[in-house]
Write a protein that holds these residues in place. Structure first.
Motif, PDB file in Angstrom:
ATOM      1  N   ALA A  81      -8.797 -12.142  -3.450  1.00  0.00           N
ATOM      2  CA  ALA A  81      -8.890 -11.289  -2.210  1.00  0.00           C
ATOM      3  C   ALA A  81      -7.969 -10.591  -1.918  1.00  0.00           C
ATOM      4  N   THR A  82      -6.733 -10.463  -2.344  1.00  0.00           N
ATOM      5  CA  THR A  82      -6.099  -9.314  -1.411  1.00  0.00           C
ATOM      6  C   THR A  82      -5.200  -9.014  -2.369  1.00  0.00           C
ATOM      7  N   PRO A  83      -4.956  -7.982  -3.486  1.00  0.00           N
ATOM      8  CA  PRO A  83      -4.550  -7.065  -4.203  1.00  0.00           C
ATOM      9  C   PRO A  83      -3.164  -6.723  -3.626  1.00  0.00           C
ATOM     10  N   LEU A  84      -2.180  -6.394  -4.960  1.00  0.00           N
ATOM     11  CA  LEU A  84      -1.256  -6.328  -3.923  1.00  0.00           C
ATOM     12  C   LEU A  84      -0.908  -4.188  -4.127  1.00  0.00           C
ATOM     13  N   ASP A  85      -0.521  -3.921  -3.380  1.00  0.00           N
ATOM     14  CA  ASP A  85      -0.722  -2.501  -3.383  1.00  0.00           C
ATOM     15  C   ASP A  85       0.791  -2.334  -3.630  1.00  0.00           C
TER      16      ASP A  85
END
Length: 222
Positions: A81-85
């Motif tokens: 749900a929350t990709p890493l930048d």
């Protein structure tokens, strides 16, 4: 070396299997192990590296606990749900790109960029011309050899800067001459050069397929 590969593969598979088992139990769901290899070292520092990888895959064939996959396939299969930048960076000095682009190497890049633009213009213009395709293929080889990150890196380290400069200039000069022939559609002007380059750097046998793919993509995109 073959015996060492066998021992290392057995150890590697055992370590991966145990790690997956322990991590899966700890987190309560299937775990994943990332094995990253610096493939630049295959051949000149780790000759048996490809054999190790091949045998590791063979050893895992049909394994009920370990399923090899690629990073891309895993990401497509398991969406978060929350990709890493992840910020840009490198393994070079200071963690940035300064080992490749700096005041000492800037002239290389300026010449490389200009030659790259000329190459792709010429590729789009002569693609499919049977008479010119051998020249286009060798020009593509010289382009890739010129683009090797080793040249600016070696110049920045200062260890063998003269060698790196000569290699870059040699490939760049050859590419320039081949591009002049392509742009003027003059096969006869590079006959002897082609023979010399082909005997020295006959790499990437399927390179025309890759060039054609890029040209087709650029045409569709336009």
């Amino acid at each position: 070396a073959d015996h060492a590969v066998d021992l290392h593969v057995a150890d590697f598979v055992d370590v991966v299997r145990n790690r997956l088992t322990s991590e899966s139990e700890r987190i309560g769901r299937p775990a994943h192990v990332v094995a990253a290899f610096d493939t630049e070292l295959f051949g000149h520092w780790w000759y048996e590296g490809p054999d190790f990888l091949a045998d590791a895959y063979r050893a895992l064939r049909g394994d009920t606990q370990v399923r090899p996959t690629t990073a891309g396939a895993h990401v497509r299969r398991v969406r978060r749900a929350t990709p890493l930048d992840v910020p840009a960076g490198s393994w070079g000095r200071d963690g940035d790109f300064g080992m490749w682009l700096n005041a000492r190497t800037a002239p290389l890049w300026r010449r490389a960029w200009a030659l790259e633009e000329r190459f792709w213009r010429a590729a789009a213009d002569v693609a499919g011309d049977a008479l010119l395709e051998p020249i286009l293929a060798q020009a593509a080889r010289e382009l890739l050899l010129m683009q090797s990150s080793d040249w600016p890196f070696l110049i920045s380290t200062g260890e063998v800067a003269d060698y790196a400069s000569q290699r870059f200039a040699g490939h760049a000069d050859a590419l320039d001459t081949l591009l002049v022939a392509l742009e003027g559609r003059r096969v006869d002007t590079v006959t002897s050069l082609m023979a010399a380059l082909h005997s020295r750097d006959d790499v990437f046998p399927d390179i025309l397929d890759a060039v054609a793919s890029v040209v087709r993509g650029a045409t569709v995109g336009a």
